[in-house]
Design a protein around this motif. Structure first.
Motif, PDB file in Angstrom:
ATOM      1  N   VAL A   5       0.858  -1.183   0.000  1.00  0.00           N
ATOM      2  CA  VAL A   5       0.000   0.000   0.000  1.00  0.00           C
ATOM      3  C   VAL A   5       0.897   1.237   0.000  1.00  0.00           C
ATOM      4  CG1 VAL A   5      -1.837   1.271   1.154  1.00  0.00           C
ATOM      5  CG2 VAL A   5      -1.758  -1.232   1.336  1.00  0.00           C
ATOM      6  N   HIS A   6       0.910   1.949  -1.105  1.00  0.00           N
ATOM      7  CA  HIS A   6       1.694   3.180  -1.199  1.00  0.00           C
ATOM      8  C   HIS A   6       0.938   4.313  -0.517  1.00  0.00           C
ATOM      9  CE1 HIS A   6       4.672   1.558  -4.015  1.00  0.00           C
ATOM     10  NE2 HIS A   6       3.664   0.907  -4.564  1.00  0.00           N
ATOM     11  N   ILE A   7       1.613   5.027   0.366  1.00  0.00           N
ATOM     12  CA  ILE A   7       1.009   6.164   1.048  1.00  0.00           C
ATOM     13  C   ILE A   7       1.748   7.424   0.611  1.00  0.00           C
ATOM     14  CG2 ILE A   7       0.444   7.227   3.253  1.00  0.00           C
ATOM     15  CD1 ILE A   7       0.294   4.527   4.506  1.00  0.00           C
ATOM     16  N   ILE A   8       1.069   8.259  -0.161  1.00  0.00           N
ATOM     17  CA  ILE A   8       1.672   9.502  -0.636  1.00  0.00           C
ATOM     18  C   ILE A   8       1.499  10.554   0.448  1.00  0.00           C
ATOM     19  CG2 ILE A   8       1.628  11.264  -2.430  1.00  0.00           C
ATOM     20  CD1 ILE A   8       0.459   9.148  -4.310  1.00  0.00           C
ATOM     21  N   CYS A   9       2.616  10.970   1.017  1.00  0.00           N
ATOM     22  CA  CYS A   9       2.609  11.864   2.179  1.00  0.00           C
ATOM     23  C   CYS A   9       2.912  13.302   1.774  1.00  0.00           C
ATOM     24  CB  CYS A   9       3.651  11.412   3.199  1.00  0.00           C
ATOM     25  SG  CYS A   9       3.388   9.733   3.840  1.00  0.00           S
ATOM     26  N   GLU A  10       2.330  14.218   2.523  1.00  0.00           N
ATOM     27  CA  GLU A  10       2.568  15.634   2.258  1.00  0.00           C
ATOM     28  C   GLU A  10       3.978  16.062   2.621  1.00  0.00           C
ATOM     29  OE1 GLU A  10       0.940  20.014   3.715  1.00  0.00           O
ATOM     30  OE2 GLU A  10      -0.296  18.247   3.931  1.00  0.00           O
ATOM     31  N   LYS A  29      -0.908  -7.335   9.819  1.00  0.00           N
ATOM     32  CA  LYS A  29      -2.194  -7.536   9.156  1.00  0.00           C
ATOM     33  C   LYS A  29      -2.023  -7.954   7.691  1.00  0.00           C
ATOM     34  CE  LYS A  29      -4.260  -3.863  12.027  1.00  0.00           C
ATOM     35  NZ  LYS A  29      -5.198  -4.689  12.814  1.00  0.00           N
ATOM     36  N   GLY A  30      -0.775  -8.161   7.278  1.00  0.00           N
ATOM     37  CA  GLY A  30      -0.516  -8.575   5.901  1.00  0.00           C
ATOM     38  C   GLY A  30      -0.404  -7.441   4.913  1.00  0.00           C
ATOM     39  N   LEU A  31      -0.208  -6.221   5.427  1.00  0.00           N
ATOM     40  CA  LEU A  31      -0.081  -5.052   4.557  1.00  0.00           C
ATOM     41  C   LEU A  31       1.293  -4.416   4.737  1.00  0.00           C
ATOM     42  CD1 LEU A  31      -3.540  -3.297   5.106  1.00  0.00           C
ATOM     43  CD2 LEU A  31      -2.884  -4.798   3.222  1.00  0.00           C
ATOM     44  N   LEU A  32       1.976  -4.180   3.628  1.00  0.00           N
ATOM     45  CA  LEU A  32       3.249  -3.488   3.652  1.00  0.00           C
ATOM     46  C   LEU A  32       3.005  -2.041   3.233  1.00  0.00           C
ATOM     47  CD1 LEU A  32       6.327  -3.355   3.903  1.00  0.00           C
ATOM     48  CD2 LEU A  32       6.476  -4.146   1.536  1.00  0.00           C
ATOM     49  N   LEU A  33       3.009  -1.143   4.194  1.00  0.00           N
ATOM     50  CA  LEU A  33       2.809   0.271   3.892  1.00  0.00           C
ATOM     51  C   LEU A  33       4.118   0.877   3.410  1.00  0.00           C
ATOM     52  CD1 LEU A  33       0.581   1.471   6.882  1.00  0.00           C
ATOM     53  CD2 LEU A  33      -0.071   0.241   4.795  1.00  0.00           C
ATOM     54  N   VAL A  34       4.057   1.591   2.285  1.00  0.00           N
ATOM     55  CA  VAL A  34       5.246   2.179   1.679  1.00  0.00           C
ATOM     56  C   VAL A  34       5.032   3.692   1.572  1.00  0.00           C
ATOM     57  CG1 VAL A  34       6.835   2.121  -0.270  1.00  0.00           C
ATOM     58  CG2 VAL A  34       5.515   0.064   0.326  1.00  0.00           C
ATOM     59  N   PRO A  35       5.487   4.454   2.577  1.00  0.00           N
ATOM     60  CA  PRO A  35       5.298   5.903   2.514  1.00  0.00           C
ATOM     61  C   PRO A  35       6.327   6.570   1.618  1.00  0.00           C
ATOM     62  CG  PRO A  35       6.472   5.345   4.511  1.00  0.00           C
ATOM     63  CD  PRO A  35       6.144   4.038   3.831  1.00  0.00           C
ATOM     64  N   LEU A 215      -8.009   4.363   8.604  1.00  0.00           N
ATOM     65  CA  LEU A 215      -7.290   3.141   8.959  1.00  0.00           C
ATOM     66  C   LEU A 215      -8.175   1.904   8.812  1.00  0.00           C
ATOM     67  CD1 LEU A 215      -5.112   4.210  12.030  1.00  0.00           C
ATOM     68  CD2 LEU A 215      -4.610   4.324   9.586  1.00  0.00           C
ATOM     69  N   LYS A 216      -9.457   2.057   9.064  1.00  0.00           N
ATOM     70  CA  LYS A 216     -10.382   0.934   8.859  1.00  0.00           C
ATOM     71  C   LYS A 216     -10.452   0.563   7.387  1.00  0.00           C
ATOM     72  CE  LYS A 216     -13.373   1.652  12.876  1.00  0.00           C
ATOM     73  NZ  LYS A 216     -14.695   2.163  13.359  1.00  0.00           N
ATOM     74  N   GLN A 217     -10.416   1.557   6.520  1.00  0.00           N
ATOM     75  CA  GLN A 217     -10.407   1.279   5.082  1.00  0.00           C
ATOM     76  C   GLN A 217      -9.143   0.528   4.678  1.00  0.00           C
ATOM     77  OE1 GLN A 217     -11.491   5.536   3.847  1.00  0.00           O
ATOM     78  NE2 GLN A 217     -12.399   4.325   2.218  1.00  0.00           N
ATOM     79  N   LEU A 218      -8.022   0.923   5.241  1.00  0.00           N
ATOM     80  CA  LEU A 218      -6.777   0.215   4.943  1.00  0.00           C
ATOM     81  C   LEU A 218      -6.841  -1.220   5.465  1.00  0.00           C
ATOM     82  CD1 LEU A 218      -4.023   2.912   5.701  1.00  0.00           C
ATOM     83  CD2 LEU A 218      -5.186   2.413   3.544  1.00  0.00           C
ATOM     84  N   GLU A 219      -7.372  -1.393   6.650  1.00  0.00           N
ATOM     85  CA  GLU A 219      -7.494  -2.737   7.221  1.00  0.00           C
ATOM     86  C   GLU A 219      -8.391  -3.632   6.375  1.00  0.00           C
ATOM     87  OE1 GLU A 219      -6.927  -1.503  11.938  1.00  0.00           O
ATOM     88  OE2 GLU A 219      -8.914  -1.472  11.027  1.00  0.00           O
ATOM     89  N   ILE A 221      -8.486  -3.810   3.270  1.00  0.00           N
ATOM     90  CA  ILE A 221      -7.776  -4.289   2.081  1.00  0.00           C
ATOM     91  C   ILE A 221      -7.401  -5.746   2.237  1.00  0.00           C
ATOM     92  CG2 ILE A 221      -5.615  -4.098   0.770  1.00  0.00           C
ATOM     93  CD1 ILE A 221      -5.676  -1.101   1.282  1.00  0.00           C
ATOM     94  N   THR A 222      -7.085  -6.170   3.436  1.00  0.00           N
ATOM     95  CA  THR A 222      -6.679  -7.562   3.648  1.00  0.00           C
ATOM     96  C   THR A 222      -7.798  -8.515   3.256  1.00  0.00           C
ATOM     97  OG1 THR A 222      -7.396  -7.435   5.961  1.00  0.00           O
ATOM     98  CG2 THR A 222      -5.081  -6.967   5.496  1.00  0.00           C
ATOM     99  N   VAL A 223      -9.031  -8.113   3.519  1.00  0.00           N
ATOM    100  CA  VAL A 223     -10.191  -8.951   3.158  1.00  0.00           C
ATOM    101  C   VAL A 223     -10.369  -8.970   1.643  1.00  0.00           C
ATOM    102  CG1 VAL A 223     -12.669  -9.257   3.395  1.00  0.00           C
ATOM    103  CG2 VAL A 223     -11.319  -8.412   5.333  1.00  0.00           C
ATOM    104  N   VAL A 224     -10.327  -7.764   1.026  1.00  0.00           N
ATOM    105  CA  VAL A 224     -10.489  -7.674  -0.420  1.00  0.00           C
ATOM    106  C   VAL A 224      -9.350  -8.395  -1.130  1.00  0.00           C
ATOM    107  CG1 VAL A 224     -10.590  -6.085  -2.379  1.00  0.00           C
ATOM    108  CG2 VAL A 224     -11.725  -5.499  -0.238  1.00  0.00           C
TER     109      VAL A 224
END
Length: 229
Positions: A5-10, A29-35, A215-219, A221-224
């Motif tokens: 999950v790419h997170i484009i930060c300000e 949770k099985g998500l690799l966040l990439v800021p 954060l709930k939306q990101l969480e 993603i694991t289901v989808v």
């Protein structure tokens, strides 16, 4: 399979927050966040122009067919020309303001990219500023930045608003400006992260509904993601 999950930060503050607080939790949770900061490599963030955002979102979604992309930037810092930002009514509630920007941004990006790729895009705008999250627990924030003597000042600010996300957006009264008026030489990336670590994600989620919903939306993603494999 780990989902990216790419997170484009300000700016650097948001980037560090993601690395220090969000990445470890979401890995489990099985998500690799990439800021990454918006714009070209080496850019220090800020000046969140739509064309920079468009290029970043397009590159990430089209180059990685299974990756997701989201945003993490402040409503306060957006230029009035940004999609959905042309709201001048000070009485408009924060949910409406955030929704208008997020929906308008998504609509415009979808026209420029594609419907299929944009299904993996999750828009988020922080109301009104990252530093609002720190007011979720003023005592912990003051302790985290070794300024315990300012605890009551920070509490007094927080108690004026319905939630930290309501702390108003103006050059004089935005969350960061309030902090800077109390702390000379406030260093946003370092002190913001130290304060955030002390406050903790659980309290932020309890006090900041819009942030929690993101954060709930990101969480989710694991289901989808798992259903697509």
């Amino acid at each position: 399979m780990m989902i990216r999950v790419h997170i484009i930060c300000e700016g650097q503050t948001e980037e560090m927050f993601v690395k220090e607080l969000l990445v470890p939790i979401f890995l489990a949770k099985g998500l690799l966040l990439v800021p990454a900061l918006v714009g070209r490599p080496g850019h220090k963030g800020g000046n969140f122009k739509f064309d920079r955002l468009q290029a970043d979102v397009k590159n990430r979604l089209l180059n990685e067919k299974t990756a997701y992309c989201t945003t993490f930037f402040d409503y306060y810092g957006l230029p009035q020309s940004f999609p959905g930002k042309d709201i001048h009514d000070s009485q408009v509630d924060i949910v409406t303001k955030a929704t208008r920007v997020q929906d308008a941004m998504t609509t415009k990006l979808t026209r420029l990219i594609s419907d299929d790729a944009m299904r993996r895009f999750i828009p988020f705008v922080q109301m009104y500023e990252f530093e609002a999250l720190l007011f979720s627990d003023p005592l912990a924030f003051a302790r985290g930045i070794s300024n315990e003597h300012l605890s009551q000042n920070l509490i007094d600010i927080a108690e004026q608003f319905d939630s930290p996300e309501h702390i108003n957006n103006s050059p004089q009264t935005s969350p960061s400006k309030r902090i800077e008026s109390l702390i000379r030489g406030y260093e946003k990336p370092l002190m913001g992260t130290l304060g955030a670590l002390e406050v903790g994600l659980d309290v932020m989620r309890q006090k900041c509904e819009l942030f929690d919903n993101w954060l709930k939306q990101l969480e989710s993603i694991t289901v989808v993601g798992s259903s697509n494999t």
